[in-house]
Write a protein that holds these residues in place. Structure first.
Motif, PDB file in Angstrom:
ATOM      1  N   PHE C 281       0.808  -1.227   0.000  1.00 52.72           N
ATOM      2  CA  PHE C 281       0.000   0.000   0.000  1.00 52.72           C
ATOM      3  C   PHE C 281       0.842   1.278   0.000  1.00 52.72           C
ATOM      4  O   PHE C 281       0.332   2.355   0.272  1.00 52.72           O
ATOM      5  CB  PHE C 281      -0.971  -0.020   1.183  1.00 52.72           C
ATOM      6  N   GLY C 282       2.131   1.137  -0.321  1.00 49.55           N
ATOM      7  CA  GLY C 282       3.002   2.317  -0.342  1.00 49.55           C
ATOM      8  C   GLY C 282       2.412   3.480  -1.134  1.00 49.55           C
ATOM      9  O   GLY C 282       2.264   4.589  -0.599  1.00 49.55           O
ATOM     10  N   PRO C 283       2.042   3.265  -2.400  1.00 52.05           N
ATOM     11  CA  PRO C 283       1.482   4.385  -3.163  1.00 52.05           C
ATOM     12  C   PRO C 283       0.200   4.948  -2.539  1.00 52.05           C
ATOM     13  O   PRO C 283      -0.071   6.138  -2.651  1.00 52.05           O
ATOM     14  CB  PRO C 283       1.203   3.765  -4.536  1.00 52.05           C
ATOM     15  N   ALA C 284      -0.568   4.097  -1.866  1.00 55.55           N
ATOM     16  CA  ALA C 284      -1.813   4.564  -1.256  1.00 55.55           C
ATOM     17  C   ALA C 284      -1.530   5.525  -0.096  1.00 55.55           C
ATOM     18  O   ALA C 284      -2.308   6.453   0.151  1.00 55.55           O
ATOM     19  CB  ALA C 284      -2.642   3.376  -0.766  1.00 55.55           C
ATOM     20  N   PHE C 285      -0.424   5.307   0.599  1.00 51.72           N
ATOM     21  CA  PHE C 285      -0.063   6.232   1.675  1.00 51.72           C
ATOM     22  C   PHE C 285       0.209   7.628   1.122  1.00 51.72           C
ATOM     23  O   PHE C 285      -0.129   8.630   1.733  1.00 51.72           O
ATOM     24  CB  PHE C 285       1.169   5.715   2.439  1.00 51.72           C
ATOM     25  N   ARG C 286       0.807   7.664  -0.042  1.00 52.02           N
ATOM     26  CA  ARG C 286       1.047   8.962  -0.676  1.00 52.02           C
ATOM     27  C   ARG C 286      -0.278   9.596  -1.130  1.00 52.02           C
ATOM     28  O   ARG C 286      -0.543  10.766  -0.897  1.00 52.02           O
ATOM     29  CB  ARG C 286       1.979   8.784  -1.878  1.00 52.02           C
ATOM     30  N   THR C 287      -1.123   8.787  -1.738  1.00 57.79           N
ATOM     31  CA  THR C 287      -2.367   9.319  -2.301  1.00 57.79           C
ATOM     32  C   THR C 287      -3.317   9.793  -1.217  1.00 57.79           C
ATOM     33  O   THR C 287      -4.044  10.769  -1.402  1.00 57.79           O
ATOM     34  CB  THR C 287      -3.043   8.238  -3.182  1.00 57.79           C
ATOM     35  N   GLU C 288      -3.335   9.112  -0.075  1.00 60.10           N
ATOM     36  CA  GLU C 288      -4.262   9.561   0.974  1.00 60.10           C
ATOM     37  C   GLU C 288      -3.864  10.945   1.485  1.00 60.10           C
ATOM     38  O   GLU C 288      -4.726  11.789   1.738  1.00 60.10           O
ATOM     39  CB  GLU C 288      -4.367   8.550   2.128  1.00 60.10           C
ATOM     40  N   LEU C 289      -2.554  11.184   1.607  1.00 62.11           N
ATOM     41  CA  LEU C 289      -2.114  12.510   2.053  1.00 62.11           C
ATOM     42  C   LEU C 289      -2.420  13.560   0.991  1.00 62.11           C
ATOM     43  O   LEU C 289      -2.856  14.672   1.302  1.00 62.11           O
ATOM     44  CB  LEU C 289      -0.605  12.503   2.338  1.00 62.11           C
ATOM     45  N   GLU C 290      -2.181  13.185  -0.254  1.00 64.00           N
ATOM     46  CA  GLU C 290      -2.470  14.108  -1.350  1.00 64.00           C
ATOM     47  C   GLU C 290      -3.943  14.517  -1.310  1.00 64.00           C
ATOM     48  O   GLU C 290      -4.296  15.694  -1.469  1.00 64.00           O
ATOM     49  CB  GLU C 290      -2.146  13.412  -2.668  1.00 64.00           C
ATOM     50  N   SER C 291      -4.802  13.540  -1.076  1.00 61.83           N
ATOM     51  CA  SER C 291      -6.235  13.816  -1.024  1.00 61.83           C
ATOM     52  C   SER C 291      -6.572  14.711   0.172  1.00 61.83           C
ATOM     53  O   SER C 291      -7.355  15.657   0.063  1.00 61.83           O
ATOM     54  CB  SER C 291      -6.999  12.489  -0.931  1.00 61.83           C
ATOM     55  N   PHE C 292      -5.969  14.422   1.304  1.00 65.59           N
ATOM     56  CA  PHE C 292      -6.207  15.230   2.503  1.00 65.59           C
ATOM     57  C   PHE C 292      -5.830  16.692   2.256  1.00 65.59           C
ATOM     58  O   PHE C 292      -6.609  17.604   2.532  1.00 65.59           O
ATOM     59  CB  PHE C 292      -5.391  14.655   3.665  1.00 65.59           C
ATOM     60  N   PHE C 293      -4.650  16.905   1.693  1.00 66.34           N
ATOM     61  CA  PHE C 293      -4.197  18.283   1.511  1.00 66.34           C
ATOM     62  C   PHE C 293      -4.979  18.993   0.422  1.00 66.34           C
ATOM     63  O   PHE C 293      -5.157  20.198   0.469  1.00 66.34           O
ATOM     64  CB  PHE C 293      -2.696  18.325   1.245  1.00 66.34           C
ATOM     65  N   ARG C 294      -5.462  18.240  -0.557  1.00 63.16           N
ATOM     66  CA  ARG C 294      -6.310  18.871  -1.565  1.00 63.16           C
ATOM     67  C   ARG C 294      -7.574  19.395  -0.906  1.00 63.16           C
ATOM     68  O   ARG C 294      -8.024  20.508  -1.180  1.00 63.16           O
ATOM     69  CB  ARG C 294      -6.634  17.911  -2.704  1.00 63.16           C
ATOM     70  N   CYS C 295      -8.129  18.579  -0.027  1.00 66.32           N
ATOM     71  CA  CYS C 295      -9.333  19.010   0.694  1.00 66.32           C
ATOM     72  C   CYS C 295      -9.044  20.237   1.555  1.00 66.32           C
ATOM     73  O   CYS C 295      -9.826  21.194   1.589  1.00 66.32           O
ATOM     74  CB  CYS C 295      -9.875  17.880   1.568  1.00 66.32           C
ATOM     75  N   VAL C 296      -7.927  20.209   2.243  1.00 71.30           N
ATOM     76  CA  VAL C 296      -7.559  21.363   3.077  1.00 71.30           C
ATOM     77  C   VAL C 296      -7.435  22.605   2.199  1.00 71.30           C
ATOM     78  O   VAL C 296      -7.954  23.681   2.535  1.00 71.30           O
ATOM     79  CB  VAL C 296      -6.234  21.082   3.824  1.00 71.30           C
ATOM     80  N   ALA C 297      -6.787  22.448   1.062  1.00 69.60           N
ATOM     81  CA  ALA C 297      -6.567  23.599   0.180  1.00 69.60           C
ATOM     82  C   ALA C 297      -7.868  24.109  -0.402  1.00 69.60           C
ATOM     83  O   ALA C 297      -8.079  25.326  -0.525  1.00 69.60           O
ATOM     84  CB  ALA C 297      -5.604  23.198  -0.946  1.00 69.60           C
ATOM     85  N   GLU C 298      -8.745  23.183  -0.726  1.00 65.35           N
ATOM     86  CA  GLU C 298      -9.985  23.578  -1.413  1.00 65.35           C
ATOM     87  C   GLU C 298     -11.121  23.847  -0.447  1.00 65.35           C
ATOM     88  O   GLU C 298     -12.214  24.243  -0.864  1.00 65.35           O
ATOM     89  CB  GLU C 298     -10.394  22.469  -2.390  1.00 65.35           C
ATOM     90  N   GLY C 299     -10.905  23.560   0.807  1.00 63.61           N
ATOM     91  CA  GLY C 299     -11.963  23.786   1.786  1.00 63.61           C
ATOM     92  C   GLY C 299     -13.081  22.758   1.727  1.00 63.61           C
ATOM     93  O   GLY C 299     -14.190  22.989   2.186  1.00 63.61           O
ATOM     94  N   THR C 300     -12.799  21.610   1.164  1.00 60.94           N
ATOM     95  CA  THR C 300     -13.808  20.547   1.140  1.00 60.94           C
ATOM     96  C   THR C 300     -13.536  19.559   2.277  1.00 60.94           C
ATOM     97  O   THR C 300     -12.486  19.609   2.920  1.00 60.94           O
ATOM     98  CB  THR C 300     -13.781  19.803  -0.208  1.00 60.94           C
TER      99      THR C 300
END
Lengths: 336, 336, 336, 336
Positions: C281-300
């Motif tokens: 699940f190595g790549p998934a660890f990266r993608t989950e953070l990417e998704s989290f920060f996108r939400c933080v950035a976009e306010g979703t």
């Protein structure tokens, strides 16, 4: 099929035995006689075919009017004669490949078939394998569009005995001919070949001036390119893979594993592989006979037939020439 | 690795962008500057590399003494010059393949590398893919014994634009060179090639006197036989398969599916396929850089290096000649 | 994403180290500080995150107004407190699972999150794996129609150390919770569970009153049936397979082999298997953070969030109760 | 085998027809008569068996002293009586599963078998599939060590007609019994079961108080855990997968694809799936008969036999009880 077709099985060796079992499984087929010059072989195989009798005389078989069709599983050197005699006695002929090792003899025998108008089928059983047959259907239905590349690998688990090799016609005519037939079956007529062959492990092949490893380029009449790899030995088994690549996709025919079982252990997981052509193509041997007898019953033309027997041999002969001459050889160059 | 290596990224296009991300992920690497004649490209890529600055002047990069290594991702036509200038300014060089499209220019540039004694690595990233690297380990450990046959297929999802094609050196030098490198990597040095090429679909290839479909026979110095199939287009994706066959078995490197998911529906079950080289070999791009910088840090020789750059190109040049001349070409025939 | 998000990484252990690498790879993220009570751990991880500094004081992190988000990788026992303190200091929170080992403490902490209106994401990384994410997309698009059966297996390569086990909350809360989350993610809310557990090999599990092998039946609110199998040890590796079966087909998510290589030898052919969750699940660890920060950035709103953290724990608590009581337990029975 | 065994085939329906073909393929077997109350059915099947005659009278079959063995393919409701009558007339009995739908009747019939000392085999054909048989061999050879978990899925392509369902005994006794037999075959005796069942799609099942979807937990006497999933419908085909997990690894028996062909197109690549039990287990039907007749010829005890018929039914009866009562049921609770 029709009510009953009366058949003779000629040749009670390894392949004859396999055909015997299959013949017994068709309710419409009655095996009148199993014929082998070694009468003990005929006696052994006869019950498998549920045959009505045995004989060591092919003459006797051809003389019987009640016998409508023969299945010829004798040694290669006798195929042409058997075909001719069967055709002249107006019997339908199913014959194991090849008709003969050279084009001249092959043509002669098949000429007799044509003159006598008997149904004839050559034993390229792979065409009846579920994978190859389905590939053919999809390709004919246009699933791949224009075909651009063809590839086949044919590797036997181990080389045949020297005595067999000596009479085999060489790797291209004996082994690669199956791949040449698949090339024609799935990708069309071949215009030109170029072969490299080498001896990697077989002292017998070396002694006989044959090769044990070879690669053959094919140029199809359509302009598509093909390649065939052969080896007389693969420690992991009987390695038969075919790929047809076209503008809309590709189809790969590959049968793995043999047993539907995955074994997971500390080193990962493992599957097994087919080890013999009978294992891999067993059902196809049954289906090819079924198709032959359906044609006989319905009066339609069996396939693969005369043309297929000749054309595949032409590719094999051209490949042999190319390997020896070290240059591309066009099929059209072959003396006819 | 050592504490810190200061690096310049030269070329901020598609591949440069990928390398930028990877450079940022190595804590020991500090990207001092991203250089591109189009300063906007450098500006876009710079944050991905967490770079210290940007410039449109390669001159400036080569003049900086704090920069120890360069990663060259510029257009092919500038590779040789970049390599030479980097080597002369005593910087370690990682350069995307190829050094140049002809042997003469390639040799000149790599001569400068040798004269200046700088570490050099060429971008054959597939060698660092987990599948290919593991195959290499097993083969070197003797798992296959003597190698007898090699096969590779390389099919791109679609042909590049005409402008790219025009400067590419042709299918053998641009595309098949990756398979030629794999052949050397896994099965040893090549002695002779024979290529057939054809145009099946690409008007651009036809207009440029290039091919879009090709098959190349390889004869290795060991006597083993090989074959490489290439196509510029495969509708199902990026088709890279390699097989090494030896006396004790075979190894097949094939990455399928892309997504670990099987979808069963009325028509059977379906998996997906890789569509781009970046998807398929993304991790290998990271690993090749990691390996390069480890060598720089440890003072060992990077690999694939000068010899690999030259030898793979020689096969590609020979294949091109063979296709044009319609005859086998020995590597030893090549001038230089 | 936005231009820059300033982040603190709290916890520099095994998972913290993995997150550090990924944080460095996002150009929009600036890790201001790595925080760990063991300052040496923070120092080791800091370069991987390309962090601005290190500290052993979480207090210091929460006091900094420039820090907008925290990634919490501390021991489980501290998660709830970290979440509360981060939320009260108005920072977005990404926290490894679980929030706490009991529902009461989990609810309290997540109540604070809601009161303070900060973005929150729980570390169920599998949802971001390419296979699981694609399965979700297809299921939501209706590919399976009504879902009737769900199955997951979760087997670790080996049991964790006794000290870890002692604080883990037991197999259902520590290990099976990942499968429970997948059940909710792919097949909907769970109404009732029934678990059987047993000790087959782990003396530690026996000593702690825990199990090492378990099977859990699920009844979904939709009426569909599910089953989850767990084991703390599989000699062949990390065995994670999920199947969703519906009226129009089924989807199986299964990642095999790890290395794209088949090795054929005398015993058949072999592939390898994933051995660690980081590999799988190595790549998934990266993608989950990417998704989290996108939400933080976009306010979703990030996902999986508060509800997912609570609901998966409820299933795990119910499964534990069911195993102990030897009877089915409805999720609605759980004291709130 | 011995020279000849004279056999009667009783029941000329779908399964009878399949057995007929296989009987004809054994040279040592002579089918004296095909018996069916519908004489037309017997007439249709007779040539497939190469039978000596037909009859509509079972009485006549049992009265014939030359008939040594019977293959019983009649409707389930008549099995017990046929077994008893065959046993009393001292004939070896091969009978399709189940003996009867309830334990009492099953025991009675099998008591008669034992009293008369005739060979008896029950038609659990999967045991003779190459995958299951090989799994058994490896497990008995200790390849998995202690077994800890067992899993089987059994999904039919579509539900049977209502008339069949009405007499089937319900999903657990009619369908899941095959998985129960595999559980015993591969993982040992079952001590306790717990079943959940539900109606998801079949109005017939609902009307009959039956289920179409079910999951059953198994606790083996060894302490290992098992789980079985069943569905009466799978749009993609006949879905039979079995997994045995032990301390040294796991074995998965799964037959896919049906046709050895991969079709690559724009959407990825696709394989097909088995659609009928006859396709999937066709060869096993032949092998089970072969094994039965070998035992008859050699005077050894056929397997699966009396105990297997009873024990698998006990699990199915217990599963039915568990589903109805909503609680775990121990096999030892069953009356008798």
């Amino acid at each position: 099929m029709r009510d009953k077709i009366t058949v003779a099985l000629i040749g009670a060796g390894r392949i004859g035995l396999e055909h015997a079992r299959n013949l017994a499984s068709f309710p419409e087929i009655q095996v009148a006689v199993v014929c082998d010059p070694v009468i003990e072989a005929a006696r052994r195989v006869s019950p498998l075919a549920r045959a009505g009798g045995i004989t060591d005389s092919a003459e006797e078989v051809f003389a019987r009017n009640d016998i409508e069709a023969v299945v010829v599983c004798t040694p290669t050197s006798t195929h042409a004669e058997m075909i001719e005699r069967a055709a002249r006695s107006k019997k339908a002929v199913f014959c194991e490949k090849p008709v003969a090792l050279d084009l001249q003899r092959t043509r002669e025998a098949l000429e007799v078939v044509k003159e006598n108008g008997v149904p004839f089928q050559i034993g390229f059983q792979r065409r009846f394998d579920s994978g190859y047959a389905e590939a053919k259907r999809r390709i004919e239905a246009g699933a791949l569009g224009r075909i651009d590349q063809f590839r086949a690998v044919g590797r036997d688990p181990g080389p045949p005995p020297k005595e067999y090799l000596a009479k085999s016609g060489g790797l291209f005519i004996d082994q690669a001919i199956h791949e040449f037939d698949l090339a024609r079956f799935l990708a069309g007529e071949v215009a030109e070949v170029y072969s490299w062959g080498t001896v990697r492990f077989s002292e017998d092949a070396a002694a006989l001036g044959d090769v044990d490893t070879a690669t053959t380029l094919l140029r199809f009449q359509s302009g598509a390119l093909g390649v065939i790899e052969n080896s007389r030995r693969a420690v992991y088994g009987y390695d038969i893979v075919t790929e047809v690549f076209g503008m809309n996709g590709k189809i790969v025919i590959q049968a793995e594993p043999k047993t539907p079982l995955r074994h997971y252990s500390e080193t990962g997981y493992q599957m097994d592989h087919f080890h013999f052509f009978m294992d891999r193509f067993g059902p196809a041997f049954r289906t090819e006979l079924e198709s032959f007898f359906r044609c006989v019953a319905e009066g339609t033309e069996p396939s693969p037939g005369v043309t297929d027997a000749i054309e595949s041999l032409k590719i094999a002969v051209a490949a042999t020439s190319s390997w020896k001459a070290g240059r591309p050889v066009k099929i059209s160059e072959l003396a006819v």
